[in-house]
Design a protein around this motif. Structure first.
Motif, PDB file in Angstrom:
ATOM      1  N   GLY A 445     -37.085 -12.322  53.682  1.00  0.00           N
ATOM      2  CA  GLY A 445     -36.085 -11.307  53.420  1.00  0.00           C
ATOM      3  C   GLY A 445     -34.800 -11.969  52.966  1.00  0.00           C
ATOM      4  N   ASN A 446     -33.702 -11.618  53.589  1.00  0.00           N
ATOM      5  CA  ASN A 446     -32.417 -12.218  53.254  1.00  0.00           C
ATOM      6  C   ASN A 446     -32.093 -13.415  54.137  1.00  0.00           C
ATOM      7  N   SER A 447     -33.059 -13.850  54.928  1.00  0.00           N
ATOM      8  CA  SER A 447     -32.850 -15.007  55.783  1.00  0.00           C
ATOM      9  C   SER A 447     -33.945 -16.026  55.498  1.00  0.00           C
ATOM     10  N   THR A 448     -34.098 -16.982  56.417  1.00  0.00           N
ATOM     11  CA  THR A 448     -35.092 -18.036  56.224  1.00  0.00           C
ATOM     12  C   THR A 448     -36.013 -18.084  57.427  1.00  0.00           C
ATOM     13  N   SER A 449     -37.157 -18.749  57.229  1.00  0.00           N
ATOM     14  CA  SER A 449     -38.131 -18.869  58.300  1.00  0.00           C
ATOM     15  C   SER A 449     -38.794 -20.233  58.187  1.00  0.00           C
ATOM     16  N   GLY A 450     -39.108 -20.831  59.305  1.00  0.00           N
ATOM     17  CA  GLY A 450     -39.783 -22.117  59.295  1.00  0.00           C
ATOM     18  C   GLY A 450     -39.301 -22.990  60.421  1.00  0.00           C
ATOM     19  N   PRO A 451     -40.025 -24.049  60.713  1.00  0.00           N
ATOM     20  CA  PRO A 451     -39.653 -24.916  61.838  1.00  0.00           C
ATOM     21  C   PRO A 451     -38.370 -25.696  61.597  1.00  0.00           C
ATOM     22  N   GLY A 452     -38.052 -25.984  60.336  1.00  0.00           N
ATOM     23  CA  GLY A 452     -36.815 -26.691  60.030  1.00  0.00           C
ATOM     24  C   GLY A 452     -36.918 -28.192  60.079  1.00  0.00           C
ATOM     25  N   ASN A 453     -37.935 -28.732  60.807  1.00  0.00           N
ATOM     26  CA  ASN A 453     -38.056 -30.194  60.901  1.00  0.00           C
ATOM     27  C   ASN A 453     -39.447 -30.687  60.538  1.00  0.00           C
ATOM     28  N   SER A 454     -40.307 -29.788  60.077  1.00  0.00           N
ATOM     29  CA  SER A 454     -41.646 -30.186  59.649  1.00  0.00           C
ATOM     30  C   SER A 454     -42.184 -29.122  58.709  1.00  0.00           C
ATOM     31  N   ALA A 455     -43.249 -29.476  57.990  1.00  0.00           N
ATOM     32  CA  ALA A 455     -43.874 -28.545  57.060  1.00  0.00           C
ATOM     33  C   ALA A 455     -45.003 -27.802  57.759  1.00  0.00           C
ATOM     34  N   THR A 456     -45.243 -26.578  57.321  1.00  0.00           N
ATOM     35  CA  THR A 456     -46.395 -25.808  57.769  1.00  0.00           C
ATOM     36  C   THR A 456     -47.108 -25.282  56.537  1.00  0.00           C
ATOM     37  N   ALA A 457     -48.355 -24.882  56.728  1.00  0.00           N
ATOM     38  CA  ALA A 457     -49.100 -24.308  55.612  1.00  0.00           C
ATOM     39  C   ALA A 457     -48.390 -23.082  55.073  1.00  0.00           C
ATOM     40  N   ASP A 458     -47.822 -22.270  55.949  1.00  0.00           N
ATOM     41  CA  ASP A 458     -47.121 -21.067  55.522  1.00  0.00           C
ATOM     42  C   ASP A 458     -45.933 -21.403  54.612  1.00  0.00           C
ATOM     43  N   VAL A 459     -45.103 -22.369  55.003  1.00  0.00           N
ATOM     44  CA  VAL A 459     -43.934 -22.753  54.222  1.00  0.00           C
ATOM     45  C   VAL A 459     -44.344 -23.311  52.866  1.00  0.00           C
ATOM     46  N   VAL A 460     -45.383 -24.148  52.861  1.00  0.00           N
ATOM     47  CA  VAL A 460     -45.824 -24.747  51.604  1.00  0.00           C
ATOM     48  C   VAL A 460     -46.395 -23.683  50.672  1.00  0.00           C
ATOM     49  N   GLN A 461     -47.142 -22.711  51.221  1.00  0.00           N
ATOM     50  CA  GLN A 461     -47.698 -21.666  50.360  1.00  0.00           C
ATOM     51  C   GLN A 461     -46.596 -20.826  49.730  1.00  0.00           C
ATOM     52  N   HIS A 462     -45.536 -20.524  50.484  1.00  0.00           N
ATOM     53  CA  HIS A 462     -44.433 -19.784  49.881  1.00  0.00           C
ATOM     54  C   HIS A 462     -43.776 -20.583  48.760  1.00  0.00           C
ATOM     55  N   ALA A 463     -43.619 -21.882  48.957  1.00  0.00           N
ATOM     56  CA  ALA A 463     -43.075 -22.721  47.883  1.00  0.00           C
ATOM     57  C   ALA A 463     -43.982 -22.677  46.665  1.00  0.00           C
ATOM     58  N   ASN A 464     -45.299 -22.666  46.903  1.00  0.00           N
ATOM     59  CA  ASN A 464     -46.239 -22.581  45.791  1.00  0.00           C
ATOM     60  C   ASN A 464     -46.068 -21.284  45.014  1.00  0.00           C
ATOM     61  N   TRP A 465     -45.876 -20.161  45.735  1.00  0.00           N
ATOM     62  CA  TRP A 465     -45.717 -18.895  45.029  1.00  0.00           C
ATOM     63  C   TRP A 465     -44.464 -18.909  44.152  1.00  0.00           C
ATOM     64  N   SER A 466     -43.373 -19.489  44.639  1.00  0.00           N
ATOM     65  CA  SER A 466     -42.165 -19.572  43.812  1.00  0.00           C
ATOM     66  C   SER A 466     -42.373 -20.531  42.644  1.00  0.00           C
ATOM     67  N   ALA A 467     -43.086 -21.637  42.896  1.00  0.00           N
ATOM     68  CA  ALA A 467     -43.400 -22.554  41.799  1.00  0.00           C
ATOM     69  C   ALA A 467     -44.247 -21.847  40.747  1.00  0.00           C
ATOM     70  N   ASN A 468     -45.192 -21.020  41.198  1.00  0.00           N
ATOM     71  CA  ASN A 468     -45.998 -20.251  40.248  1.00  0.00           C
ATOM     72  C   ASN A 468     -45.116 -19.332  39.406  1.00  0.00           C
ATOM     73  N   ALA A 469     -44.120 -18.689  40.022  1.00  0.00           N
ATOM     74  CA  ALA A 469     -43.220 -17.804  39.279  1.00  0.00           C
ATOM     75  C   ALA A 469     -42.440 -18.582  38.233  1.00  0.00           C
ATOM     76  N   VAL A 470     -42.060 -19.825  38.558  1.00  0.00           N
ATOM     77  CA  VAL A 470     -41.379 -20.672  37.575  1.00  0.00           C
ATOM     78  C   VAL A 470     -42.316 -20.987  36.412  1.00  0.00           C
ATOM     79  N   LYS A 471     -43.539 -21.371  36.732  1.00  0.00           N
ATOM     80  CA  LYS A 471     -44.491 -21.770  35.697  1.00  0.00           C
ATOM     81  C   LYS A 471     -44.960 -20.590  34.859  1.00  0.00           C
ATOM     82  N   ALA A 472     -44.837 -19.371  35.403  1.00  0.00           N
ATOM     83  CA  ALA A 472     -45.218 -18.184  34.637  1.00  0.00           C
ATOM     84  C   ALA A 472     -44.248 -17.920  33.512  1.00  0.00           C
TER      85      ALA A 472
END
Length: 956
Positions: A445-472
């Motif tokens: 939403g208008n905030s952030t989510s995630g552990p802040g000190n490590s990566a999770t599959a959820d965080v990486v997948q969201h980054a992938n979706w934004s990367a896909n939007a860039v590549k589109a």
């Protein structure tokens, strides 16, 4: 990441379609993420057609291209925290012989494709070509890009099976997502055309003592193809007894062209760990009951799997042009780990500015953005619009923004998702993302989510979706990983997830400058870039010039190219031989030499020799280089053009108001004869009234110097020499003026300021007699809006304005039948309107208006005659004071005008006689009997007499 292959064949047994509708569930109290959001509608209301079973020998048909993707529902599948590591999934056994034969499933509908039905018939070996159930292990620690498996894996045809009745089926739903399209919780578009399988073992009976026996081999129990919303519904036999299913998983097995499935991501605080995200292990005992729908995350058996029942696909990275002059976006990680490293912020700034400066003098354009917890993280350090680096000015703008970073504002976690999402529609050729660690936050939403000190599959997948939007866009992504984290498999895998084929690494922030400089220059090495500037004055500096757009150059007399909107154009060089560049001559411009040469050039910022071409002012040569970036700056200025000029005259009053031409023709004798001097010629003098005078001497050129002066003082007509003066004469522009090509702009204005005295004087004149004296000073005279005074008072007035004039006062206590009346108004040097009682004075005139008042006086005598109606013939006049008795009488009235003006008589009557008729005559000698009745409105001249009589009875 290699391009995807053709669309995979979609394996699905065609049965009656399910009607699917989203069901929104509220977030559980005390949790961050919303629960699962997509489920099938209850099938009780569905009408189902008889299933169609393919022939056992029929091969699988190729599925059609996927339907256009639609925006996903606003809800989001529930989330759970991701583990740091993920074991490889259990081996998937080959499907049993009761695997469904396949037929093409159309993704054109938003409803989920009907999955293949499963049967309880006995197991048999699957065809050798089938990839269903193949074992997937963790990706090896190598430099290969993620998801390098084939882009599509067609599901092989298998033996036909007999499905259960449709009404007995249960449904498991998942979603396949592609591009982030908003900032809401999930906010990713669905992907159509992905093939998903449910693989499981089943047992034929449920005896507790027989728990470890009677299990079939793992086989594909259901298959679906995702719809345009990404929804995939797997239709399976429901749970009817305890432990019916074992080793159940839902697997993303294939995609269409242009994308690959996301199979593994790197997790952990510094990379090195892998998590599988294209397999969801399910709890067989929680499989849906008959006619029920279950979201896969509700029946996951292992929290280390994708708990949200969401699969992701990865867009192929668009090819990047090899030309010099790209539109680049520099996206910088400014998280706290940068500031924590020694000289980290300083090194990051130096590297970013080196990237920008390495492009100076090329047709490139750059914008700069940053991210940390969110984006922008340091707004002042951004230049959000594409900025040309053809000149130093653009480079300075970008570098000044980079310099806004400091140790106090470089802080927070790492949010690839937020940074990349802002770059999706930037109109770039490539996004260069620089980061020193794995993503630890994502947008929610208008905030952030995630552990802040490590990566999770959820965080990486969201980054992938934004990367896909860039590549589109299509916009290519170039990823630069800084530090030792990116030598580890997990972090390295995530970096390649963004930019397969275009991943660069710097050992630390100190080495980043070299990496970014090399990256910036890689397309421009071996080029000559010409920067065209246009200077109006001929001054060859950037500040005194503007970009030269649309100027054409040739390389070695061939290959003509035009400069872009920033005045730059690039040419490739293949050897160190001298390169000749020629500006195609334009009729309106000419080259301004620099040190006697048509251009000045640098190679990687250092000056190099430029040679002029004999006999050709528009050509120069410079030595080529295949390893350097050469920039040549060429200045042009407009060529002189034939032109002309005009002289305009203006006359204004002392207040700056324009004087009407009619006034000028009365007042001005000449305008001072303005004389024009250009070079050695002199223009003919302009006569007054001609507002434009064109140079008639030798041809004028733009750039010639013109001077306008006033030869003699303007003169006025003799009638105005006392009331008007020429206060000043000004020439604009003054002094020597360079002419320009646009003749209309070569206008000189000669302004004459004329001051005139214009006034109005009121005078009182009185006509009276010696016995009724009346002085003129008894009256007050008024000019409306100017004032009131006695006779002889003068007032300044505006020329051409009509002023009301009036009088008041006069003598008092006059005798009866005596008065003074305004009998005339006369104005000299002014125009008087008697109807409106207004006077108008012309410019430079002094008007006198005289008010004449005349004495009005009547003398009336009355005599009486007894007995006869004609006393003049035989009547006897009664003496004054005689008594009147009953009888007949005649009265004679004598009316005389003893004043100074004629008097109009409107009525004659005697109040003592009542309504007795009165007759009158101007001739007393005539018989009274012949006098007529008084008609009124008779004018009695000065000194004139009027006679009237009346006859009536008196009773005493």
């Amino acid at each position: 990441m290699r391009p995807g292959t053709a669309w995979a064949a979609a394996a699905a047994l065609i049965v009656a379609p399910l009607v699917v509708a989203p069901i929104v569930s509220a977030a559980a109290p005390g949790t961050d993420d919303a629960p699962a959001a997509v489920a099938a509608a209850a099938p009780a209301a569905q009408e189902q057609a008889a299933p169609v079973v393919a022939d056992e020998a029929q091969p699988a048909a190729a599925a059609p291209a996927p339907a256009a993707q639609e925006a996903p529902a606003a809800d989001e599948p529930a989330e759970a925290s991701q583990p740091a590591t993920q074991e490889a999934p259990a081996t998937r056994e080959a499907p049993a012989s009761d695997t469904a034969a396949v037929a093409p499933a159309s993704p054109a509908s938003d409803e989920p494709s009907t999955p293949a039905a499963e049967s309880s018939s006995s197991s048999a070996a699957a065809p050798a070509s089938s990839k269903a159930g193949a074992q997937r292990a963790a990706a090896p620690a190598s430099e290969a890009a993620p998801n390098e498996e084939a882009a599509s894996e067609p599901v092989a045809a298998a033996a036909a099976i007999t499905p259960l009745a449709a009404g007995d089926r249960g449904t498991v739903t998942v979603r396949v997502l592609l591009d982030r399209n908003g900032s809401s919780t999930e906010a990713a578009t669905g992907y159509a055309g992905a093939t998903v399988e449910l693989v499981a073992k089943t047992r034929s009976r449920a005896y507790w003592y027989d728990f470890w026996s009677n299990w079939s081999a793992s086989s594909v129990r259901a298959t679906c193809v995702s719809t345009s919303t990404g929804l995939c519904s797997l239709d399976v036999a429901p749970v009817t007894y305890l432990f019916q299913y074992s080793e159940v998983s839902v697997n993303l097995v294939s995609t269409g062209a242009g994308v690959t499935r996301l199979s593994q991501v790197g997790t952990g605080s510094s990379g090195g760990s892998l998590t599988t995200v294209d397999v969801i292990n399910l709890d067989g005992d929680k499989m849906p009951k008959a006619n029920k729908t279950a979201k896969a995350e509700d029946i996951t058996s292992d929290s280390t799997n994708n708990p949200r029942a969401v699969f992701s696909v990865v867009r192929n990275n668009p090819s990047l042009s090899g030309k010099c002059g790209l539109k680049l976006g520099l996206l910088m990680d400014v998280s706290g780990s940068i500031a924590d490293s020694t000289d980290g912020v300083k090194n990051l700034k130096n590297a970013a500015k080196a990237f920008v400066s390495a492009l100076q003098g090329t047709p490139s354009q750059v914008l700069i953005r940053n991210f940390a917890d969110s984006s922008p993280a340091v707004e002042s350090a951004e230049v959000g619009t594409l900025t040309s680096v053809a000149t130093q000015g653009g480079v300075t703008t970008l570098n000044n923004a980079i310099d806004q970073l400091n140790n106090s504002n470089v802080t927070g976690a790492t949010n690839w998702d937020a940074g990349l999402y802002r770059m999706r529609n930037a109109g770039l050729d490539a996004v260069v993302i620089v980061t020193d660690g794995v993503p630890t936050y994502r947008m929610r939403g208008n905030s952030t989510s995630g552990p802040g000190n490590s990566a999770t599959a959820d965080v990486v997948q969201h980054a992938n979706w934004s990367a896909n939007a860039v590549k589109a866009g299509p916009q290519s992504i170039i990823a630069v990983g800084v530090g030792s984290d990116f030598a580890k498999l997990g972090a390295d895998l995530n970096l390649k997830l963004l930019a397969a084929g275009q991943v660069y690494k710097a050992s630390d922030l100190g080495a980043l400058k070299s990496t970014l400089t090399s990256l910036a220059q890689q397309n421009c090495k071996g080029t000559v870039n010409i920067v065209k500037r246009v200077t109006a004055s001929g001054t060859t500096t950037e500040a005194a010039s503007t970009p030269g757009v649309g100027f054409t150059f040739k390389q070695n007399d061939a290959g003509a190219k035009a400069t872009d909107n920033n005045g730059a154009v690039s040419f490739d060089v293949t050897s160190s031989a001298a390169q000749k560049f020629t500006e195609v001559a334009q009729p309106d411009y000419e080259i301004v030499p620099q040190n006697g040469k048509p251009a000045s050039c640098t190679a990687d910022g250092a000056s190099v020799t430029v040679n002029a071409v004999a006999g050709d002012a528009n050509s120069f040569t410079v030595a080529g280089s295949t390893t350097k970036t050469i920039t040549c700056v060429v200045y042009n200025k407009p060529k002189p053009k034939d032109t002309s000029l005009t002289i305009k005259h203006a006359w204004v009053d002392e207040n700056g108001a324009a004087i009407p031409a009619a006034d000028l023709s009365d007042i001005v004798a000449n305008d001072g004869n303005p004389a024009l001097k250009v070079n050695t010629g002199t223009a003919a003098a302009a006569t007054y009234g001609a507002t434009v005078s064109t140079w008639s001497g030798s041809a004028l050129k733009a750039g010639d110097t013109a001077t306008v002066t006033v030869g003699t003082a303007p003169s006025l007509k003799s009638a105005y020499t006392g009331s008007c003066t020429v206060q000043s004469v000004a020439v604009t522009p003054s002094g020597a003026t360079a002419l320009v090509a646009a003749a209309a702009d070569n206008a000189f204005l000669v302004t004459h300021t004329l001051k005139c005295t214009t006034q109005l004087t009121l005078i009182k004149q009185v006509e009276t007699t010696t016995d009724v004296p009346a002085a003129a000073t008894l009256w007050d005279l008024t000019v409306t809006g100017k004032g009131t005074g006695k006779t002889g008072t003068s007032y300044p007035v505006t020329p051409g304005v009509a002023y009301g004039i009036s009088e008041s006062g006069g003598p008092s206590n006059l005798a009866a039948n005596t008065n003074f009346e305004l009998t005339n108004v006369v104005c000299s040097n002014g125009s008087y309107d008697a109807g409106t009682q207004k006077v108008t004075v012309s410019r430079g005139k002094s008007a006198n208006c005289t008010f004449t008042n005349s004495l009005l006086r009547l003398e009336v005598t009355k005599t009486a005659y007894a007995g006869t109606p004609d006393p003049l013939s035989n009547g006897t006049e009664l003496a004054s004071g005689s008594p009147i008795f009953t009888g007949q009488y005649t009265w004679l009235f004598t009316i005389k005008n003893t004043g100074k003006a004629p008097i109009k008589l409107t009525s004659v009557s005697d109040p003592q006689l009542g309504n007795v008729a009165v007759t009158c005559s101007t001739n007393k000698s005539a018989a009274l009997a012949t006098w007529g009745a008084f008609s009124g409105n008779s004018v009695l001249p000065t000194g004139g007499t009027y006679y009237c009589k009346a006859t009536g009875a008196v009773t005493r």
